[in-house]
Design an enzyme around this catalytic site. Sequence first.
Site, PDB file in Angstrom:
ATOM      1  N   SER A 103     -63.476  70.799 115.675  1.00  0.00           N
ATOM      2  CA  SER A 103     -62.148  70.949 116.253  1.00  0.00           C
ATOM      3  C   SER A 103     -62.097  70.273 117.637  1.00  0.00           C
ATOM      4  O   SER A 103     -62.445  69.099 117.763  1.00  0.00           O
ATOM      5  CB  SER A 103     -61.794  72.442 116.338  1.00  0.00           C
ATOM      6  OG  SER A 103     -60.438  72.652 116.609  1.00  0.00           O
ATOM      7  N   ASP A 148     -57.582  72.521 105.198  1.00  0.00           N
ATOM      8  CA  ASP A 148     -57.294  72.656 106.623  1.00  0.00           C
ATOM      9  C   ASP A 148     -55.890  72.108 106.888  1.00  0.00           C
ATOM     10  O   ASP A 148     -55.625  70.927 106.671  1.00  0.00           O
ATOM     11  CB  ASP A 148     -58.333  71.861 107.421  1.00  0.00           C
ATOM     12  CG  ASP A 148     -58.238  72.061 108.928  1.00  0.00           C
ATOM     13  OD1 ASP A 148     -57.205  72.550 109.419  1.00  0.00           O
ATOM     14  OD2 ASP A 148     -59.216  71.706 109.620  1.00  0.00           O
ATOM     15  N   HIS A 203     -58.939  75.887 108.520  1.00  0.00           N
ATOM     16  CA  HIS A 203     -59.593  75.297 109.683  1.00  0.00           C
ATOM     17  C   HIS A 203     -60.748  76.154 110.198  1.00  0.00           C
ATOM     18  O   HIS A 203     -61.800  75.623 110.594  1.00  0.00           O
ATOM     19  CB  HIS A 203     -58.569  75.070 110.798  1.00  0.00           C
ATOM     20  CG  HIS A 203     -59.125  74.368 111.997  1.00  0.00           C
ATOM     21  ND1 HIS A 203     -59.617  73.083 111.944  1.00  0.00           N
ATOM     22  CD2 HIS A 203     -59.288  74.780 113.287  1.00  0.00           C
ATOM     23  CE1 HIS A 203     -60.051  72.717 113.143  1.00  0.00           C
ATOM     24  NE2 HIS A 203     -59.872  73.736 113.970  1.00  0.00           N
TER      25      HIS A 203
END
Length: 352
Positions: free
Chosen positions: A136, A290, A319
């Site tokens: 991320s 995601d 995610h």
Amino acid sequence: MSTVAIYKHPKIFKLENGKKLRNLEIAYQTFGKLNANKDNVIWACHALTANADVLDWWKGLFGNNALFNPEEHFIVCANILGSNYGTTNPLSKNPTTGQPYYLSFPEFTIKDLAATHHLLANHLEISNIKVLIGGSLGGQQALEWSLAKTQTIENLILVATNAVHSPWGIAFNESQRLAISTDRTFYANQPDGGLKGLKVARSIALLSYRTYEAYSATQLESVNDKTTGYRAASYQNYQGEKLCKRFNAYSYWYLSKAMDSHNVGRGRKSITAALAEVKANTLVIGIENDILFPISEQKFLANHINDAQFSSINCAYGHDGFLIETDKLTNIIGNFLKESSDKKIIKLHKTA
């Protein structure tokens, strides 16, 4: 052996936008011991609201008996600029005024986060990193660092991340900032300012981190006669309150803006040209469902980083799967690193 420390940078730190920070402090943790050849460094870059204790928030991938363990490796994780876990942030004292910065803190970018990693690596006398990994926002940092070429990065592992933050991701972040800004205490210059807004922001964020399937599996009602007090509603409240107990609205505000800034093409010829400059042996991992960082973004990275490998996992949590599916990640990353090592041995034999 583990160490918790703060590096105090002796010089003025210049941000990408030209503004300057004095008395920069970087909180970090190390686990294990640097070997004699200094070639066993694993550097983990953390995501939005995490901290430097990677053995805590990435359990299963990092830890004793895990793939990345302190028995074999020297593991480093630095708390990022703007975060409230020990590194200089909006609640830090402004040396000019003697008061906390709050909203006078200068805005910063992903490049600035990467630049603080450079400083810490230099301080630790690390010039070679065996594995640089992040998911991320952490993946955005790792990618920028690999392009800066300040240290030699042998293996780069990018998980659930992208080359440029999408309009979709920016819209989610702006919606969270709008929620924070509706809380009038956010402008009161107090450490607990904006917490009601932060609670709402976290609730919004969770909807991008998880999936329909995840909520159906964990928050579905067991009875049919409810008209209020739903589990999903309680869950959103709980998660919002949980973040408010460990984070502050000002750090969240600035870090979300930093995520929006992510674009490897800025200051370079183009996004694709920048990705072609990555020299590290690269593995890109995507999560098939995601919705915040769609798998198309990881495929884009793999298609434009020279000789990059691509792999994907499926996780009902979307995610957040990059923090949850550690067994799958261990298998994928372990095989990648073994292949990387085999290639190096073959190359050395050819040279010989």
